[in-house]
Motif scaffolding. Structure first.
Motif: not given
Length: 359
Positions: A14-22, A28-36, A47-56
């Motif tokens: 429903q909200y799919k983004k290109p994996h590279a964009q994710v 960018e969020q990690i770098e910002h969190a470090d600064k904050r 693995h394998w279930f994109e709706e759950f996570s693509i953090s392979a």
């Protein structure tokens, strides 16, 4: 009190983004969190279930993020040990430790019942593989040369290289009382998942504290909490609804591919046979807010909730905030980080250096 960031990297159709964009946005969020001033970045291995996570491959993500950050630590919640050759994993963990400048730590787990058919691992082998893998990884990180003789792994005179700068901190968590007993015995920290309010896990934390006391270890608790912030509380609650509901739906989405209930009960996965996980997706949005499954509102509304958790949970060392949701604009995650770090964090973290001392 330390405050971290947790990301699941859900990417539903429903909200799919290109994996590279994710991945670009997460970096960018990690770098910002470090600064904050956030103390950790946390994600899971899944693995394998994109709706759950693509953090392979979280260790690759940490190694990339470490090149653009200075202080933030990296923690996996958790690595699914039965999926890995433990001798290989130990070497990869050592490389990650080196490339992050010693900022890597990880939780270990047996894994969700739905991953094993995809990995061609018999469900009944998961517990034994987890136990043996854990024993081997601990040996590999502590001993220059080791041997191991078990049911699934049989090795002689193995030397894992490169060597880590130090043994990473280890955590565990999940739904099993056994994990909390093991963590207390081993002196590990425990992670409370973002799917449940604190009151739902107080019994398991008591098991953990008792086990720590029996084995002379100090409790170390990390509480993961879903959060959505805006300057206006009503606007926050209106905006957050589709993101929060999709977050809950995404967490239970792989359950439709679970093995039969009888098989899961027989093979030591009773929690997944109970239907408790699937029921989380049916909780109405207002109840999720009222019962504090999620924190949604303005900084003034959320600050007392932070205080309540800190007071209710002795031995709490960190609250890790989930503030990235599928379908939500990247800038809204940045806004939540800013509002929390500027208007909430200072009330609980008077001295940044003192907050980081335990690390």
């Amino acid at each position: 009190m330390n405050f971290g960031i947790y990301v699941e990297m859900q990417n539903p159709e429903q909200y799919k983004k290109p994996h590279a964009q994710v991945y670009r946005e997460i970096l960018e969020q990690i770098e910002h969190a470090d600064k904050r001033g956030f103390s950790t970045f946390n994600t899971l291995e899944h693995h394998w279930f994109e709706e759950f996570s693509i953090s392979a491959n979280p260790m690759a993500l940490y190694s990339a993020a470490a090149q653009h950050t200075s202080n933030i630590r990296f923690r996996t919640c958790s690595h699914v040990l039965p999926l890995h050759n433990p001798m290989v994993f130990a070497g990869q963990a050592a490389v990650t430790d080196i490339l992050t400048g010693g900022r890597f730590e990880f939780a270990v787990g047996r894994g969700h019942a739905w991953v094993f058919p995809k990995a061609s691992i018999p469900l009944e082998e998961s517990r034994g593989r987890f136990v043996e893998s854990l024993e081997i990884i601990e040996k590999a990180l502590e001993e220059e040369v080791f041997s191991y003789h078990g049911k699934y792994y049989d090795v002689e005179n193995v030397r894992v290289v490169p060597r880590p700068t130090k043994k990473p901190r280890i955590f565990t968590g999940g739904a099993s009382n056994h994990n909390y007993e093991l963590a207390g015995k081993k002196g590990w920290g425990v992670l409370i998942t973002p799917m449940l309010p604190l009151e739902h896990v107080l019994g398991q934390l008591d098991i953990y504290r008792k086990s720590c006391k029996e084995h002379g270890n100090t409790p170390d608790i990390v509480y993961v909490q879903a959060l959505y912030l805006d300057d206006g509380g009503e606007r926050a609650r209106k905006e957050a609804e589709p993101y929060i509901l999709q977050f809950m739906k995404g967490n239970v989405s792989p359950a439709k591919e679970l093995p039969p209930k009888e098989e899961m009960i027989k093979k030591d996965f009773g929690f997944y046979a109970s239907g408790a996980l699937e029921s989380l997706a049916d909780i109405p949005y207002q109840k999720l807010i009222d019962d504090e499954y999620v924190w949604v509102g303005s900084p003034d509304e959320i600050q007392p909730k932070v205080k309540k958790v800190i007071e209710a949970c002795p031995d709490l060392s960190e609250i890790a905030l989930l503030c990235t949701y599928a379908g939500m604009e990247h800038w809204k995650t940045i806004r939540t980080q800013d509002l929390f770090s500027q208007q909430i964090m200072p009330h609980f973290q008077e001295n940044k250096e003192e907050a980081l001392v335990r690390y």
